[in-house]
Design a protein around this motif. Structure first.
Motif: not given
Length: 158
Positions: A74-77, A107-111, A137-140
């Motif tokens: 998980i990286r900063f953009a 946070s949602g599986d949108a990819f 938390e969840q990161f997607c």
């Protein structure tokens, strides 16, 4: 006597860097104000609990770990147009003062073909000082990893 900008800068004493022992870290979801449409977020609040004024970077480095303790992809953009990244001034904190920054992520599986990662811990690094805190938390994101947005620290909020 007229002060020039250089004289004003010289008259202001520099604050030392904050030590980890002088800082407290907390997160405030603002009762879900950051959540919705497959997105999540929180307000990160840093408090100087030390006896003297000190400074922290205005854009601390944030990393996330999962259930096994290992770093997650998980990286900063940085904001578009800020290459190689934003230049942000340090924040000086008086004893008891706070500064805050918004963190936002998908946070949602949108990819299609993407992945989601469950975090358990966050590490916030302020130069040599670093603080760890529970952070579930969840990161997607796409298969290569998730990204998050981060505002710079603003004094007095939180």
């Amino acid at each position: 006597m007229i002060l020039t900008p250089a004289a004003v800068v010289q008259a202001m004493p520099a604050s030392p860097d904050c030590a980890a022992a002088d800082l407290a870290l907390s997160f405030d979801g603002r009762d879900g104000a950051f959540d919705g449409m497959q997105h999540g977020g929180t307000l990160m609040v840093v408090r100087n609990r030390g006896a003297g004024r000190c400074r922290i970077p205005g854009l601390p480095r944030i990393t996330f770990a999962g259930p096994g303790g290992g770093a997650l992809p998980i990286r900063f953009a940085p904001p578009p147009g800020m290459h190689p990244g934003p230049v942000v001034l340090p924040v000086s904190l008086a004893p008891g003062a706070t500064a805050s920054a918004e963190l936002r992520w998908v946070s949602g599986d949108a990819f299609p073909g993407g992945r989601c990662y469950r975090t358990t811990t966050v590490r916030v690094s302020f130069g040599a000082a670093a603080l760890d805190a529970p952070f579930t938390e969840q990161f997607c994101g796409p298969a290569a990893g998730a990204i998050f947005g981060q505002s710079w620290l603003t004094p007095g909020k939180g």
